[in-house]
Design an enzyme around this catalytic site. Structure first.
Site, mmCIF file in Angstrom:
data_model
loop_
_atom_site.group_PDB
_atom_site.id
_atom_site.type_symbol
_atom_site.label_atom_id
_atom_site.label_comp_id
_atom_site.label_asym_id
_atom_site.label_seq_id
_atom_site.Cartn_x
_atom_site.Cartn_y
_atom_site.Cartn_z
ATOM 1 N N MET A 60 -2.293 9.241 0.846
ATOM 2 C CA MET A 60 -3.926 9.252 1.738
ATOM 3 C C MET A 60 -3.127 10.390 3.064
ATOM 4 S SD MET A 60 -6.686 8.673 0.518
ATOM 5 C CE MET A 60 -7.506 7.600 -0.704
ATOM 6 N N HIS A 68 1.093 -1.474 -0.107
ATOM 7 C CA HIS A 68 -0.367 0.199 -0.054
ATOM 8 C C HIS A 68 0.938 1.105 0.043
ATOM 9 C CE1 HIS A 68 -3.771 -2.606 0.737
ATOM 10 N NE2 HIS A 68 -4.517 -2.016 0.676
ATOM 11 N N PRO A 101 1.858 3.425 -2.163
ATOM 12 C CA PRO A 101 1.629 4.372 -2.983
ATOM 13 C C PRO A 101 0.527 4.711 -2.400
ATOM 14 C CG PRO A 101 1.971 2.791 -4.410
ATOM 15 C CD PRO A 101 2.589 2.679 -3.352
ATOM 16 N N TYR A 102 -0.184 4.197 -2.154
ATOM 17 C CA TYR A 102 -1.971 4.620 -1.563
ATOM 18 C C TYR A 102 -1.442 5.257 -0.190
ATOM 19 C CZ TYR A 102 -6.736 4.081 -0.241
ATOM 20 O OH TYR A 102 -7.916 4.405 0.177
ATOM 21 N N GLY A 103 -0.651 4.851 0.631
ATOM 22 C CA GLY A 103 -0.528 5.289 1.827
ATOM 23 C C GLY A 103 -0.155 6.781 1.612
#
Length: 270
Positions: free
Chosen positions: A164, A157, A159-161
């Site tokens: 966000m 996760h 890149p997503y983290g």
């Protein structure tokens, strides 16, 4: 009888990702509270279905095809809002795609895509909304985040983290810049909430559900309609002295220590 502090009558709200999932539910919640709705989504047909539901509630709805990662499309979206309504009172920035990948293997270009989707495009929406709201002297922006931006989910996760986490700090920064001029900026951080994509993931990897449940003391995953309460609160005068808030909608996930358990947890032991 509903409390007048939650009344959104006479207000215009834009929700991105309004074709499905929590974006759709947020839009319906705003309409149920009295707002007219602009529905932005890549899936125009889906946005049109949601628009029909909004109109059945007696509110006006304008569906707009928009890729929220494209700066010019976001700017065009706000030009449409100007033409259709001449004002914007509430914004729900929900849409935005993320990619997963092991950090040692992931092409940097994929990270750039995620940051464009979830940071640059979302900032553009906040900027366009903020400019209009500052002229009005009031407005509420709600950024859609994730518990994955508060702490690490692992499992690719990264890149997503990262995106966000940037969204959380963007919310704090904008709230500080604009609060004295009447514009509030807050964020909602959901944990795992059922949608079509999540159901497919769990069907493919059934043990994933227990992994999620191990971190949610309410012992269940969320449902899309549960976004309505927090969203209406943050959009309305009920939260008139609330800005810069990072509100978990996570069944207790962030409160639970990573090594902790709760009664009935699938990872509890005697």
């Amino acid at each position: 009888m509903s409390h007048p502090l939650f009344d959104l009558s006479g207000r215009v709200a834009m929700v991105s990702g309004g074709a499905s999932g929590m974006g759709r539910q947020m839009a319906l919640g705003f309409a149920e509270a009295g707002a007219d709705i602009v529905l932005a989504d890549l899936n125009l047909a889906g946005a049109e279905v949601t628009a029909g539901e909004v109109e059945s509630l007696g509110r006006r709805a304008v569906p707009v095809e928009c890729n929220v990662s494209d700066i010019e499309q976001v700017r065009a979206l706000y030009s449409t809002i100007d033409a259709e309504f001449g004002r914007i009172d509430v914004v729900g920035n929900v849409a935005g795609e993320g990619h997963m990948g092991r950090p040692e293997e992931m092409p940097v270009e994929k990270l750039q895509e995620v940051l464009q989707n979830l940071v640059v495009g979302r900032f553009t929406s906040c900027q366009e909304a903020g400019r209009r709201m500052l002229k009005q002297g009031r407005g509420s922006i709600i950024n859609f985040g994730s518990i994955g931006g508060w702490n690490s989910l692992g499992r690719g996760h990264t890149p997503y983290g990262m995106a966000m986490g940037a969204g959380i700090q963007m919310t704090r920064e904008l709230s500080t810049e604009w609060a004295s001029r009447g514009v509030r900026v807050n964020a909602i951080l959901p944990a795992q909430v059922w949608n079509e994509g999540l159901r497919k993931r769990v069907a493919a990897t059934p043990e994933l559900e227990d992994t999620f449940l191990g971190g949610i003391p309410m012992a269940r995953l969320g449902n899309p309609e549960e976004i309505k309460g927090p969203a209406i609160f943050l959009a309305s005068d009920a939260s008139s002295f609330v800005t810069g808030a990072i509100l978990p909608m996570d069944g207790g996930n962030i409160a639970l220590n990573a090594g902790g358990t709760y009664p009935g947890s699938p990872r509890a032991y005697a």
